[in-house]
Write a protein that holds these residues in place. Structure first.
Motif, PDB file in Angstrom:
ATOM      1  N   ILE A   1     -26.806  26.933  -5.941  1.00  0.00           N
ATOM      2  CA  ILE A   1     -27.170  27.820  -7.045  1.00  0.00           C
ATOM      3  C   ILE A   1     -26.988  29.248  -6.557  1.00  0.00           C
ATOM      4  CG2 ILE A   1     -29.053  28.589  -8.544  1.00  0.00           C
ATOM      5  CD1 ILE A   1     -30.252  25.743  -8.206  1.00  0.00           C
ATOM      6  N   MET A   2     -26.414  30.088  -7.398  1.00  0.00           N
ATOM      7  CA  MET A   2     -26.247  31.491  -7.056  1.00  0.00           C
ATOM      8  C   MET A   2     -26.981  32.333  -8.090  1.00  0.00           C
ATOM      9  SD  MET A   2     -22.963  33.962  -6.655  1.00  0.00           S
ATOM     10  CE  MET A   2     -23.181  34.637  -8.280  1.00  0.00           C
TER      11      MET A   2
ATOM     12  N   ALA B   1     -29.380  33.370   1.913  1.00  0.00           N
ATOM     13  CA  ALA B   1     -29.327  32.004   1.377  1.00  0.00           C
ATOM     14  C   ALA B   1     -30.428  31.168   2.010  1.00  0.00           C
ATOM     15  CB  ALA B   1     -27.964  31.371   1.651  1.00  0.00           C
ATOM     16  N   GLY B   2     -30.965  30.254   1.213  1.00  0.00           N
ATOM     17  CA  GLY B   2     -31.972  29.324   1.701  1.00  0.00           C
ATOM     18  C   GLY B   2     -31.714  27.941   1.136  1.00  0.00           C
ATOM     19  N   THR B   3     -31.967  26.909   1.948  1.00  0.00           N
ATOM     20  CA  THR B   3     -31.769  25.533   1.510  1.00  0.00           C
ATOM     21  C   THR B   3     -33.120  24.858   1.319  1.00  0.00           C
ATOM     22  OG1 THR B   3     -29.639  25.381   2.649  1.00  0.00           O
ATOM     23  CG2 THR B   3     -30.708  23.304   2.060  1.00  0.00           C
ATOM     24  N   LEU B   4     -33.322  24.305   0.128  1.00  0.00           N
ATOM     25  CA  LEU B   4     -34.552  23.596  -0.196  1.00  0.00           C
ATOM     26  C   LEU B   4     -34.533  22.196   0.402  1.00  0.00           C
ATOM     27  CD1 LEU B   4     -34.847  24.557  -3.985  1.00  0.00           C
ATOM     28  CD2 LEU B   4     -35.864  25.728  -2.019  1.00  0.00           C
ATOM     29  N   GLU B   5     -35.692  21.548   0.413  1.00  0.00           N
ATOM     30  CA  GLU B   5     -35.798  20.237   1.045  1.00  0.00           C
ATOM     31  C   GLU B   5     -34.984  19.157   0.316  1.00  0.00           C
ATOM     32  OE1 GLU B   5     -39.847  19.025   1.164  1.00  0.00           O
ATOM     33  OE2 GLU B   5     -40.121  19.031  -1.009  1.00  0.00           O
ATOM     34  N   ASN B   6     -34.586  19.422  -0.938  1.00  0.00           N
ATOM     35  CA  ASN B   6     -33.737  18.465  -1.652  1.00  0.00           C
ATOM     36  C   ASN B   6     -32.242  18.685  -1.385  1.00  0.00           C
ATOM     37  OD1 ASN B   6     -33.285  20.802  -3.081  1.00  0.00           O
ATOM     38  ND2 ASN B   6     -33.809  19.962  -5.090  1.00  0.00           N
TER      39      ASN B   6
ATOM     40  N   THR C   1     -28.827  24.560  -1.933  1.00  0.00           N
ATOM     41  CA  THR C   1     -28.793  25.879  -1.297  1.00  0.00           C
ATOM     42  C   THR C   1     -28.747  26.953  -2.375  1.00  0.00           C
ATOM     43  OG1 THR C   1     -27.696  25.051   0.685  1.00  0.00           O
ATOM     44  CG2 THR C   1     -27.521  27.406   0.258  1.00  0.00           C
ATOM     45  N   ILE C   2     -29.629  27.932  -2.233  1.00  0.00           N
ATOM     46  CA  ILE C   2     -29.714  29.043  -3.182  1.00  0.00           C
ATOM     47  C   ILE C   2     -29.172  30.295  -2.506  1.00  0.00           C
ATOM     48  CG2 ILE C   2     -31.257  30.490  -4.542  1.00  0.00           C
ATOM     49  CD1 ILE C   2     -33.179  28.033  -4.608  1.00  0.00           C
ATOM     50  N   HIS C   3     -28.190  30.916  -3.149  1.00  0.00           N
ATOM     51  CA  HIS C   3     -27.624  32.178  -2.677  1.00  0.00           C
ATOM     52  C   HIS C   3     -28.152  33.297  -3.563  1.00  0.00           C
ATOM     53  CE1 HIS C   3     -24.513  30.608   0.144  1.00  0.00           C
ATOM     54  NE2 HIS C   3     -24.650  29.535  -0.603  1.00  0.00           N
ATOM     55  N   ASN C   4     -28.769  34.287  -2.943  1.00  0.00           N
ATOM     56  CA  ASN C   4     -29.375  35.407  -3.657  1.00  0.00           C
ATOM     57  C   ASN C   4     -28.574  36.669  -3.349  1.00  0.00           C
ATOM     58  OD1 ASN C   4     -31.138  37.122  -4.995  1.00  0.00           O
ATOM     59  ND2 ASN C   4     -32.713  37.055  -3.411  1.00  0.00           N
ATOM     60  N   PHE C   5     -28.040  37.315  -4.402  1.00  0.00           N
ATOM     61  CA  PHE C   5     -27.140  38.460  -4.242  1.00  0.00           C
ATOM     62  C   PHE C   5     -27.672  39.710  -4.930  1.00  0.00           C
ATOM     63  CE2 PHE C   5     -23.999  35.182  -3.345  1.00  0.00           C
ATOM     64  CZ  PHE C   5     -23.131  35.797  -2.459  1.00  0.00           C
ATOM     65  N   TYR C   6     -27.360  40.835  -4.319  1.00  0.00           N
ATOM     66  CA  TYR C   6     -27.531  42.128  -4.961  1.00  0.00           C
ATOM     67  C   TYR C   6     -26.205  42.868  -4.812  1.00  0.00           C
ATOM     68  CZ  TYR C   6     -29.278  46.875  -5.850  1.00  0.00           C
ATOM     69  OH  TYR C   6     -29.464  48.151  -6.339  1.00  0.00           O
ATOM     70  N   VAL C   7     -25.372  42.764  -5.835  1.00  0.00           N
ATOM     71  CA  VAL C   7     -24.043  43.374  -5.809  1.00  0.00           C
ATOM     72  C   VAL C   7     -24.179  44.887  -5.987  1.00  0.00           C
ATOM     73  CG1 VAL C   7     -21.837  43.524  -7.060  1.00  0.00           C
ATOM     74  CG2 VAL C   7     -22.892  41.291  -6.629  1.00  0.00           C
ATOM     75  N   PRO C   8     -23.387  45.688  -5.275  1.00  0.00           N
ATOM     76  CA  PRO C   8     -23.486  47.145  -5.435  1.00  0.00           C
ATOM     77  C   PRO C   8     -23.333  47.570  -6.887  1.00  0.00           C
ATOM     78  CG  PRO C   8     -22.104  46.609  -3.548  1.00  0.00           C
ATOM     79  CD  PRO C   8     -22.405  45.308  -4.244  1.00  0.00           C
TER      80      PRO C   8
ATOM     81  N   SER D   1     -40.602  30.705  -1.937  1.00  0.00           N
ATOM     82  CA  SER D   1     -40.586  29.341  -2.456  1.00  0.00           C
ATOM     83  C   SER D   1     -41.895  28.622  -2.179  1.00  0.00           C
ATOM     84  CB  SER D   1     -39.427  28.555  -1.828  1.00  0.00           C
ATOM     85  OG  SER D   1     -39.390  27.229  -2.298  1.00  0.00           O
ATOM     86  N   LYS D   2     -42.308  27.829  -3.162  1.00  0.00           N
ATOM     87  CA  LYS D   2     -43.408  26.892  -2.953  1.00  0.00           C
ATOM     88  C   LYS D   2     -42.902  25.626  -2.282  1.00  0.00           C
ATOM     89  CE  LYS D   2     -46.086  28.209  -7.070  1.00  0.00           C
ATOM     90  NZ  LYS D   2     -46.662  27.698  -8.327  1.00  0.00           N
ATOM     91  N   ILE D   3     -41.603  25.378  -2.422  1.00  0.00           N
ATOM     92  CA  ILE D   3     -40.959  24.189  -1.868  1.00  0.00           C
ATOM     93  C   ILE D   3     -40.468  24.511  -0.462  1.00  0.00           C
ATOM     94  CG2 ILE D   3     -39.084  22.522  -2.219  1.00  0.00           C
ATOM     95  CD1 ILE D   3     -39.031  23.568  -5.180  1.00  0.00           C
ATOM     96  N   PRO D   4     -40.646  23.614   0.508  1.00  0.00           N
ATOM     97  CA  PRO D   4     -40.118  23.876   1.850  1.00  0.00           C
ATOM     98  C   PRO D   4     -38.650  24.315   1.810  1.00  0.00           C
ATOM     99  CG  PRO D   4     -41.501  21.942   1.916  1.00  0.00           C
ATOM    100  CD  PRO D   4     -41.401  22.335   0.465  1.00  0.00           C
ATOM    101  N   MET D   5     -38.340  25.348   2.584  1.00  0.00           N
ATOM    102  CA  MET D   5     -37.015  25.963   2.548  1.00  0.00           C
ATOM    103  C   MET D   5     -36.677  26.499   3.934  1.00  0.00           C
ATOM    104  SD  MET D   5     -35.908  29.326   0.246  1.00  0.00           S
ATOM    105  CE  MET D   5     -37.273  30.270   0.939  1.00  0.00           C
ATOM    106  N   VAL D   6     -35.427  26.360   4.331  1.00  0.00           N
ATOM    107  CA  VAL D   6     -34.966  26.917   5.597  1.00  0.00           C
ATOM    108  C   VAL D   6     -33.829  27.893   5.320  1.00  0.00           C
ATOM    109  CG1 VAL D   6     -35.642  24.921   6.975  1.00  0.00           C
ATOM    110  CG2 VAL D   6     -33.347  25.006   5.981  1.00  0.00           C
ATOM    111  N   GLU D   7     -33.726  28.902   6.163  1.00  0.00           N
ATOM    112  CA  GLU D   7     -32.672  29.896   5.971  1.00  0.00           C
ATOM    113  C   GLU D   7     -31.300  29.254   6.161  1.00  0.00           C
ATOM    114  OE1 GLU D   7     -31.021  33.916   8.085  1.00  0.00           O
ATOM    115  OE2 GLU D   7     -33.200  33.782   7.788  1.00  0.00           O
TER     116      GLU D   7
END
Length: 262
Positions: free
Chosen positions: A146-147, A94-99, A102-109, A72-78
């Motif tokens: 967001i997922m 998952a990471g939460t942006l400064e706004n 929270t973004i959840h990033n998945f790789y489903v089997p 991210s270019k935007i500040p983000m915390v785990e």
């Protein structure tokens, strides 16, 4: 705050570092979520990405397979990670942006080749993973989220090149589509891509096996961007960067984009 997000199964972040940088330079999403990084976290080539403005990263990694990362270019915390189905795989971060989003990033089997959990352990693991995702979303009642990710399921008839031919092919079988729908309903998720592009064939993956993937166009929409219903109206400008499938030493997936005004 307005931002653009992209999700991409990169199929080895180290091997394909040049095209990740190409995407960062040419498309410049504010947030880039990668799956199948195939790298321990400390081996991810962060220096080149940071030089392009992606100074924030959260990730889970493994040597040689799986692995997810958010740049991210935007500040983000785990914001944590889950080991769905107790597989011991790096498939969620998952990471939460400064706004506050929270973004959840998945790789489903992927689920192997045979759509029968009695004959194919990997297919059973996929169904169990989806069930655990569903239960997690019900339990957490997520908002302002967001997922994204490679969910390894093309749910709609126009998400595959031939619905009837793929009904018994893993990624488009009725039971997978049903389980994905349960997962979506459990989190009150809205499919942003199809909110923006409601009609027509749309793919994000084309097999390496095709001699000419572009001409054959036997694709599937395996990569998704969803948002919780409280912010879904803020999503817009969805697209698949099909051209990236033809870049040098490409992934078999193309990046999927959406923008949000939040």
């Amino acid at each position: 705050m307005s931002f653009t997000l992209a999700t991409w199964n990169i199929n080895s972040v180290r091997l394909r570092e040049p095209i990740v940088q190409q995407l960062m330079q040419e498309e410049a999403p504010d947030v880039l979520c990668l799956q199948e990084c195939k790298s321990p976290v400390d081996k991810i080539p962060t220096e080149g990405f940071a030089a392009l403005g992606y100074t924030h990263m959260v990730a889970r990694g493994q040597k040689g397979y799986n692995g997810v990362a958010i740049f991210s270019k935007i500040p983000m915390v785990e914001a944590g990670s889950e080991d769905f189905a107790d597989l011991g795989h790096a498939r969620h971060i998952a990471g939460t942006l400064e706004n506050g989003v929270t973004i959840h990033n998945f790789y489903v089997p992927a689920g192997g080749d045979v759509p029968d959990r009695e004959k194919n352990e990997k297919f059973g693991q996929k169904l169990d993973y989806l069930a655990d995702m569903r239960d997690f979303f019900r339990r957490e009642a997520l908002t302002k989220s967001i997922m994204v990710g490679d969910l390894n399921i093309a749910p709609r008839e126009d998400d595959v090149w031939d619905h009837k031919k793929l009904l018994k092919v893993v990624s488009h079988t009725p039971i997978e589509v049903e389980k994905l729908a349960e997962t979506q309903d459990a989190g009150n998720w809205v499919d942003i891509t199809r909110q923006d592009i409601p009609e027509g064939n749309l793919y994000s993956w084309w097999s390496y096996r095709a001699r000419d993937w572009d001409a054959a166009d036997k694709g599937r929409r395996l990569d998704h961007i969803w948002a919780t219903s409280d912010i879904s109206n803020a999503g817009h400008s969805s697209r698949v960067l099909r051209a990236a499938r033809g870049w040098e030493k490409p992934s078999d997936h193309a990046p999927v984009f959406a923008s949000f005004d939040l």
